[in-house]
Design an enzyme around this catalytic site. Structure first.
Site, PDB file in Angstrom:
ATOM      1  N   THR A 241       3.538   6.747  12.414  1.00  0.00           N
ATOM      2  CA  THR A 241       3.986   5.619  13.067  1.00  0.00           C
ATOM      3  C   THR A 241       5.434   5.914  13.373  1.00  0.00           C
ATOM      4  OG1 THR A 241       2.577   4.349  11.857  1.00  0.00           O
ATOM      5  CG2 THR A 241       4.171   3.213  13.334  1.00  0.00           C
TER       6      THR A 241
ATOM      7  N   ASP B 146      -5.664   0.822   2.369  1.00  0.00           N
ATOM      8  CA  ASP B 146      -5.430   0.806   3.752  1.00  0.00           C
ATOM      9  C   ASP B 146      -6.086   2.220   4.351  1.00  0.00           C
ATOM     10  OD1 ASP B 146      -3.515  -0.970   4.098  1.00  0.00           O
ATOM     11  OD2 ASP B 146      -1.779   0.216   4.095  1.00  0.00           O
TER      12      ASP B 146
ATOM     13  N   ASP C 111      -6.400  -9.634   7.529  1.00  0.00           N
ATOM     14  CA  ASP C 111      -5.133  -9.670   6.661  1.00  0.00           C
ATOM     15  C   ASP C 111      -3.639  -9.637   7.490  1.00  0.00           C
ATOM     16  OD1 ASP C 111      -4.192  -9.118   4.127  1.00  0.00           O
ATOM     17  OD2 ASP C 111      -3.516  -6.786   4.604  1.00  0.00           O
TER      18      ASP C 111
ATOM     19  N   TRP D 213       9.422   5.078  13.974  1.00  0.00           N
ATOM     20  CA  TRP D 213      10.205   4.146  13.435  1.00  0.00           C
ATOM     21  C   TRP D 213      11.026   3.432  15.001  1.00  0.00           C
ATOM     22  CZ3 TRP D 213      10.621   3.014   8.388  1.00  0.00           C
ATOM     23  CH2 TRP D 213      11.512   2.130   7.759  1.00  0.00           C
ATOM     24  N   LEU D 214      11.380   2.146  15.131  1.00  0.00           N
ATOM     25  CA  LEU D 214      11.756   1.838  16.143  1.00  0.00           C
ATOM     26  C   LEU D 214      13.318   2.173  16.057  1.00  0.00           C
ATOM     27  CD1 LEU D 214      10.547  -1.999  16.748  1.00  0.00           C
ATOM     28  CD2 LEU D 214      10.647   0.076  18.381  1.00  0.00           C
TER      29      LEU D 214
ATOM     30  N   GLU E  75       5.877  -9.688  13.025  1.00  0.00           N
ATOM     31  CA  GLU E  75       7.434  -9.352  13.477  1.00  0.00           C
ATOM     32  C   GLU E  75       7.629  -9.564  14.932  1.00  0.00           C
ATOM     33  OE1 GLU E  75       7.216  -7.561   9.280  1.00  0.00           O
ATOM     34  OE2 GLU E  75       5.879  -7.443  11.206  1.00  0.00           O
TER      35      GLU E  75
ATOM     36  N   GLN F  21       0.791  -1.188  -0.034  1.00  0.00           N
ATOM     37  CA  GLN F  21       0.151  -0.024  -0.005  1.00  0.00           C
ATOM     38  C   GLN F  21       0.838   1.245  -0.081  1.00  0.00           C
ATOM     39  OE1 GLN F  21      -3.573   0.077   0.112  1.00  0.00           O
ATOM     40  NE2 GLN F  21      -3.438  -2.172  -0.361  1.00  0.00           N
TER      41      GLN F  21
END
Length: 428
Positions: free
Chosen positions: A241, A142, A308, A243-244, A313, A107
């Site tokens: 979101t 999305d 979906d 980012w780690l 992870e 997406q």
């Protein structure tokens, strides 16, 4: 005491014992651990209404450094996060330093660099709140607001153990920051040297059929030049979101209850009711918390209507001990009238659930879930995040989850179904 009296007394005691057992299961007060769950739930409820405020009361003055320090193997953020409002405020208001297309996935999304060097993933608005996505439960684009709602719901249902990335939103003049020379026509590729803000695969242009709205499209599996994401004028709404941190690399896993996405071809779990027995013999589901994480995730996905979940992870080299990380919840809240029961297959095929999860679900019944979600999302920049039908649907789906667990306890007994998750686990 006569034999007859003894028999009558034993019968009465047995009835009292059975009634007490059932009563305690229904009211979730069977142990000190359950009472602690209840206290934790009330603390959480008191702190879930997060106001976006700029002030940081912390020795570290960078919101990104604070968020990075939260991450541990079984938490992305701790139970008590007084700085959450300030960090969400930073996500919503910090200046965009650079933008590029998000390459991974099916997406359209953008990778943004915010002031202070923090990476975030931006998912643009594609539907109005009351739009109903017809077709398969995983159909459509999305939904950016689904990411926002999923973050808040995760804090209620599975909290900081089975973690989705936490989300906020921003209504940001993203596209208006770009050089006016780039707004020419649909399909014009942004030259690499025209702006330090834009990556080589980001495409920007007014989209003639929708008037003067600025639009972009990019590189992804389903990205098409004829289906860009469009702003309202030059202001685009979306979810952001975090980012780690790079010190926490991720490992991708195929979900054991994933779909085939092929018409006429079923996955094994869709026709084999004993499939869970096979999963329990496979690493990392044969021991440790991972299988219970999968079941928590199935409940979470059913409540949000997400069919979906083909991959998930975890942190790398975790040997099954890491939490299950849910990176993508955007195919949720598409059709409030559609209850895809197959999402719950891990629950009704394995018939086990964490005691703490079971407790939380019971605390949320009788309209508490809907009320709590509305309260938690009230301060979001894009509020109202969900339409009333979606909130009502989440409440109704919760009842279906509780009924499914009840069927399991009726068949196998509460001691076999309700798993105490504060001890080493073995599912063999």
């Amino acid at each position: 005491m006569k034999l007859k009296q003894r028999v009558v007394l034993l019968a009465i005691l047995l009835v009292i014992f059975i009634f007490t057992k059932v009563f305690l299961i229904d009211n979730l007060d069977t142990s000190a651990a359950n009472r602690e769950d209840q206290r934790a739930f009330h603390r959480m409820m008191a702190g879930l209404r997060v106001e976006l405020v700029p002030k940081l009361d912390h020795t570290l003055q960078s919101p990104w450094e604070i968020a990075a320090q939260w991450v541990v193997p079984r938490e992305v953020y701790p139970e008590e996060t007084p700085e959450l409002g300030a960090i969400m405020h930073a996500m919503a208001t910090k200046k965009i330093i650079k933008a590029d297309v998000g390459y991974k996935g099916t997406q359209l999304k953008a990778l943004l660099i915010l002031e202070g060097g923090q990476k975030v993933v931006f998912k643009p608005k594609r539907y109005n709140r009351d739009y109903v996505v017809e077709g398969e439960p995983y159909a459509g684009y999305d939904r950016h607001n689904a990411e926002v709602a999923a973050f808040h719901l995760d804090r209620y249902v599975s909290s900081w153990r089975v973690i989705s990335f936490w989300y906020t939103t921003m209504s940001e003049d993203i596209l208006g920051k770009y050089n006016g020379r780039m707004k020419t026509r649909v399909g014009t590729q942004v030259p690499k040297l025209n702006s330090s803000l834009i990556g080589p695969e980001m495409y920007l242009a007014p989209f003639s059929p929708i008037g003067n709205n600025t639009c972009f499209y990019g590189k992804c599996y389903y990205c098409r030049e004829t289906e860009p994401a469009c702003a309202d004028g030059d202001t685009m709404e979306g979810s952001v979101t975090l980012w780690l941190p790079d010190v926490w690399p991720l490992q991708k896993h195929r979900h054991p209850w994933g779909r085939t996405y092929r018409e006429g071809k079923l996955a094994r779990w869709e026709y084999d009711e004993s499939y869970c027995d096979a999963v329990k013999k496979t690493s990392p589901y044969d021991s440790g918390p991972r299988l219970l994480d999968i079941i928590d995730t199935a409940i979470f996905d059913y409540l949000i209507g997400n069919a979906d979940r083909h991959h998930y992870e975890s942190f790398q080299d975790d040997e099954g001990a890491s939490m299950l990380i849910l990176l993508d919840n955007a195919k949720s809240f598409g059709n409030p009238s559609l209850d895809e029961r197959s999402i719950l297959a891990p629950l009704y095929q394995c018939c086990i659930i964490r005691v703490s999860t079971w407790n939380r679900l019971n605390y949320l019944k009788n309209g508490v879930l809907k009320s709590a979600l509305k309260s938690a999302m009230a301060h979001d920049p894009i509020a109202p995040v969900l339409s009333e039908p979606h909130l009502d649907a989440a409440d109704q789906r919760l009842l279906s989850v509780l009924a499914t667990v009840k069927q399991c306890t009726d068949q196998f007994g509460a001691d076999a179904v309700l798993v105490e998750d504060r001890m080493p686990l073995s599912h063999l």
